[in-house]
Design a protein around this motif. Structure first.
Motif, PDB file in Angstrom:
ATOM      1  N   GLN A   9     -43.879  43.719 -16.824  1.00 58.07           N
ATOM      2  CA  GLN A   9     -44.432  45.009 -17.231  1.00 58.07           C
ATOM      3  C   GLN A   9     -45.448  45.502 -16.205  1.00 58.07           C
ATOM      4  O   GLN A   9     -45.420  46.669 -15.804  1.00 58.07           O
ATOM      5  N   ASP A  10     -46.325  44.618 -15.749  1.00 60.18           N
ATOM      6  CA  ASP A  10     -47.350  45.011 -14.779  1.00 60.18           C
ATOM      7  C   ASP A  10     -46.747  45.339 -13.416  1.00 60.18           C
ATOM      8  O   ASP A  10     -47.125  46.324 -12.789  1.00 60.18           O
ATOM      9  N   SER A  11     -45.796  44.542 -12.964  1.00 60.35           N
ATOM     10  CA  SER A  11     -45.235  44.772 -11.632  1.00 60.35           C
ATOM     11  C   SER A  11     -44.363  46.023 -11.576  1.00 60.35           C
ATOM     12  O   SER A  11     -44.313  46.703 -10.559  1.00 60.35           O
ATOM     13  N   LEU A  12     -43.686  46.359 -12.665  1.00 61.45           N
ATOM     14  CA  LEU A  12     -42.832  47.546 -12.686  1.00 61.45           C
ATOM     15  C   LEU A  12     -43.540  48.773 -13.236  1.00 61.45           C
ATOM     16  O   LEU A  12     -43.053  49.896 -13.092  1.00 61.45           O
ATOM     17  N   GLY A  13     -44.660  48.558 -13.909  1.00 58.51           N
ATOM     18  CA  GLY A  13     -45.407  49.668 -14.475  1.00 58.51           C
ATOM     19  C   GLY A  13     -44.691  50.371 -15.617  1.00 58.51           C
ATOM     20  O   GLY A  13     -44.800  51.582 -15.775  1.00 58.51           O
ATOM     21  N   ILE A  14     -43.940  49.585 -16.395  1.00 58.48           N
ATOM     22  CA  ILE A  14     -43.220  50.161 -17.522  1.00 58.48           C
ATOM     23  C   ILE A  14     -43.600  49.417 -18.803  1.00 58.48           C
ATOM     24  O   ILE A  14     -43.873  48.223 -18.770  1.00 58.48           O
ATOM     25  N   PRO A  15     -43.624  50.132 -19.922  1.00 56.09           N
ATOM     26  CA  PRO A  15     -43.926  49.448 -21.183  1.00 56.09           C
ATOM     27  C   PRO A  15     -42.716  48.643 -21.657  1.00 56.09           C
ATOM     28  O   PRO A  15     -41.574  48.990 -21.359  1.00 56.09           O
ATOM     29  N   MET A  16     -42.972  47.576 -22.371  1.00 55.32           N
ATOM     30  CA  MET A  16     -41.903  46.772 -22.950  1.00 55.32           C
ATOM     31  C   MET A  16     -41.999  46.892 -24.460  1.00 55.32           C
ATOM     32  O   MET A  16     -43.085  46.973 -25.024  1.00 55.32           O
ATOM     33  N   TYR A  17     -40.846  46.899 -25.090  1.00 57.23           N
ATOM     34  CA  TYR A  17     -40.765  47.060 -26.534  1.00 57.23           C
ATOM     35  C   TYR A  17     -40.143  45.817 -27.140  1.00 57.23           C
ATOM     36  O   TYR A  17     -39.149  45.302 -26.628  1.00 57.23           O
ATOM     37  N   PHE A  18     -40.717  45.341 -28.217  1.00 57.53           N
ATOM     38  CA  PHE A  18     -40.163  44.214 -28.951  1.00 57.53           C
ATOM     39  C   PHE A  18     -39.999  44.636 -30.408  1.00 57.53           C
ATOM     40  O   PHE A  18     -40.914  45.215 -30.994  1.00 57.53           O
ATOM     41  N   ALA A  19     -38.847  44.368 -30.950  1.00 53.87           N
ATOM     42  CA  ALA A  19     -38.601  44.704 -32.355  1.00 53.87           C
ATOM     43  C   ALA A  19     -39.460  43.829 -33.253  1.00 53.87           C
ATOM     44  O   ALA A  19     -39.810  42.697 -32.903  1.00 53.87           O
ATOM     45  N   ASP A  20     -39.798  44.361 -34.394  1.00 48.52           N
ATOM     46  CA  ASP A  20     -40.554  43.589 -35.375  1.00 48.52           C
ATOM     47  C   ASP A  20     -39.660  42.512 -35.981  1.00 48.52           C
ATOM     48  O   ASP A  20     -38.449  42.708 -36.118  1.00 48.52           O
ATOM     49  N   PRO A  21     -40.243  41.363 -36.331  1.00 48.86           N
ATOM     50  CA  PRO A  21     -39.441  40.306 -36.960  1.00 48.86           C
ATOM     51  C   PRO A  21     -38.769  40.804 -38.241  1.00 48.86           C
ATOM     52  O   PRO A  21     -39.355  41.592 -38.990  1.00 48.86           O
ATOM     53  N   TYR A  22     -37.550  40.383 -38.454  1.00 46.00           N
ATOM     54  CA  TYR A  22     -36.767  40.711 -39.651  1.00 46.00           C
ATOM     55  C   TYR A  22     -36.516  42.214 -39.798  1.00 46.00           C
ATOM     56  O   TYR A  22     -36.416  42.728 -40.904  1.00 46.00           O
ATOM     57  N   SER A  23     -36.428  42.921 -38.665  1.00 47.20           N
ATOM     58  CA  SER A  23     -36.182  44.360 -38.673  1.00 47.20           C
ATOM     59  C   SER A  23     -34.919  44.651 -37.872  1.00 47.20           C
ATOM     60  O   SER A  23     -34.968  45.222 -36.783  1.00 47.20           O
ATOM     61  N   SER A  24     -33.782  44.259 -38.422  1.00 48.05           N
ATOM     62  CA  SER A  24     -32.518  44.370 -37.688  1.00 48.05           C
ATOM     63  C   SER A  24     -32.191  45.811 -37.312  1.00 48.05           C
ATOM     64  O   SER A  24     -31.513  46.046 -36.309  1.00 48.05           O
ATOM     65  N   TRP A  25     -32.664  46.793 -38.073  1.00 46.26           N
ATOM     66  CA  TRP A  25     -32.386  48.195 -37.762  1.00 46.26           C
ATOM     67  C   TRP A  25     -33.032  48.627 -36.444  1.00 46.26           C
ATOM     68  O   TRP A  25     -32.664  49.639 -35.879  1.00 46.26           O
ATOM     69  N   SER A  29     -27.950  47.700 -31.132  1.00 46.76           N
ATOM     70  CA  SER A  29     -26.934  47.197 -30.198  1.00 46.76           C
ATOM     71  C   SER A  29     -26.758  45.692 -30.333  1.00 46.76           C
ATOM     72  O   SER A  29     -25.642  45.174 -30.289  1.00 46.76           O
ATOM     73  N   ASN A  30     -27.872  44.994 -30.514  1.00 46.73           N
ATOM     74  CA  ASN A  30     -27.819  43.544 -30.672  1.00 46.73           C
ATOM     75  C   ASN A  30     -27.074  43.169 -31.940  1.00 46.73           C
ATOM     76  O   ASN A  30     -26.223  42.266 -31.932  1.00 46.73           O
ATOM     77  N   GLU A  31     -27.365  43.866 -33.022  1.00 50.60           N
ATOM     78  CA  GLU A  31     -26.699  43.574 -34.288  1.00 50.60           C
ATOM     79  C   GLU A  31     -25.210  43.904 -34.222  1.00 50.60           C
ATOM     80  O   GLU A  31     -24.382  43.193 -34.781  1.00 50.60           O
ATOM     81  N   ASN A  32     -24.859  44.973 -33.507  1.00 54.26           N
ATOM     82  CA  ASN A  32     -23.454  45.321 -33.334  1.00 54.26           C
ATOM     83  C   ASN A  32     -22.729  44.220 -32.557  1.00 54.26           C
ATOM     84  O   ASN A  32     -21.628  43.807 -32.926  1.00 54.26           O
ATOM     85  N   ALA A  33     -23.364  43.742 -31.484  1.00 55.45           N
ATOM     86  CA  ALA A  33     -22.757  42.671 -30.685  1.00 55.45           C
ATOM     87  C   ALA A  33     -22.583  41.407 -31.523  1.00 55.45           C
ATOM     88  O   ALA A  33     -21.554  40.730 -31.436  1.00 55.45           O
ATOM     89  N   ASN A  34     -23.570  41.093 -32.356  1.00 59.79           N
ATOM     90  CA  ASN A  34     -23.456  39.933 -33.239  1.00 59.79           C
ATOM     91  C   ASN A  34     -22.268  40.085 -34.178  1.00 59.79           C
ATOM     92  O   ASN A  34     -21.523  39.136 -34.422  1.00 59.79           O
ATOM     93  N   GLY A  35     -22.085  41.288 -34.709  1.00 59.55           N
ATOM     94  CA  GLY A  35     -20.964  41.543 -35.607  1.00 59.55           C
ATOM     95  C   GLY A  35     -19.621  41.353 -34.917  1.00 59.55           C
ATOM     96  O   GLY A  35     -18.682  40.800 -35.500  1.00 59.55           O
ATOM     97  N   LEU A  36     -19.536  41.803 -33.672  1.00 59.85           N
ATOM     98  CA  LEU A  36     -18.291  41.627 -32.915  1.00 59.85           C
ATOM     99  C   LEU A  36     -18.015  40.140 -32.671  1.00 59.85           C
ATOM    100  O   LEU A  36     -16.877  39.681 -32.796  1.00 59.85           O
ATOM    101  N   LEU A  37     -19.056  39.396 -32.339  1.00 56.58           N
ATOM    102  CA  LEU A  37     -18.879  37.950 -32.122  1.00 56.58           C
ATOM    103  C   LEU A  37     -18.474  37.236 -33.406  1.00 56.58           C
ATOM    104  O   LEU A  37     -17.696  36.286 -33.374  1.00 56.58           O
ATOM    105  N   ARG A  38     -18.979  37.710 -34.557  1.00 57.16           N
ATOM    106  CA  ARG A  38     -18.657  37.084 -35.844  1.00 57.16           C
ATOM    107  C   ARG A  38     -17.174  37.206 -36.184  1.00 57.16           C
ATOM    108  O   ARG A  38     -16.655  36.438 -36.981  1.00 57.16           O
ATOM    109  N   GLU A  39     -16.476  38.171 -35.572  1.00 59.07           N
ATOM    110  CA  GLU A  39     -15.033  38.277 -35.799  1.00 59.07           C
ATOM    111  C   GLU A  39     -14.305  37.067 -35.226  1.00 59.07           C
ATOM    112  O   GLU A  39     -13.237  36.696 -35.697  1.00 59.07           O
ATOM    113  N   PHE A  40     -14.891  36.458 -34.215  1.00 61.34           N
ATOM    114  CA  PHE A  40     -14.283  35.294 -33.572  1.00 61.34           C
ATOM    115  C   PHE A  40     -14.937  33.987 -34.006  1.00 61.34           C
ATOM    116  O   PHE A  40     -14.281  32.959 -34.088  1.00 61.34           O
TER     117      PHE A  40
END
Length: 87
Positions: A9-25, A29-40
């Protein structure tokens, strides 16, 4: 995987975002990818028991699936188009 996020964050000068725990919404994109993997690989699958061939097959099927959000192109097609624009 984000243990050095402050340095990035400091070297690129950009903010980083982290989702709140237990907040899948907040990770759509991550949840969609998990769903696709669950098909297999159903929930609870021990990935230590999945061989490379099985994983490669699943990833190939996922990456070559057309998606509405990509205007019915595959992820591979969109990625290839972007790479070609850089050349």
């Amino acid at each position: 995987e984000f243990s050095c996020h402050e340095r990035i964050q400091d070297s690129l000068g950009i903010p980083m975002y982290f989702a709140d725990p237990y907040s899948s919404w907040q990770r759509g994109s991550n949840e969609n990818a998990n769903g696709l993997l669950r098909e297999f690989f159903p929930k609870g699958t021990n990935f230590g028991m999945i061989n490379k061939t099985e994983l490669d097959h699943a990833l190939s099927r996922i990456n070559n699936r057309s998606r509405k959000c990509l205007d019915w192109k595959t992820a591979y097609e969109v990625f290839s188009e972007e790479v070609l624009r850089l050349i």
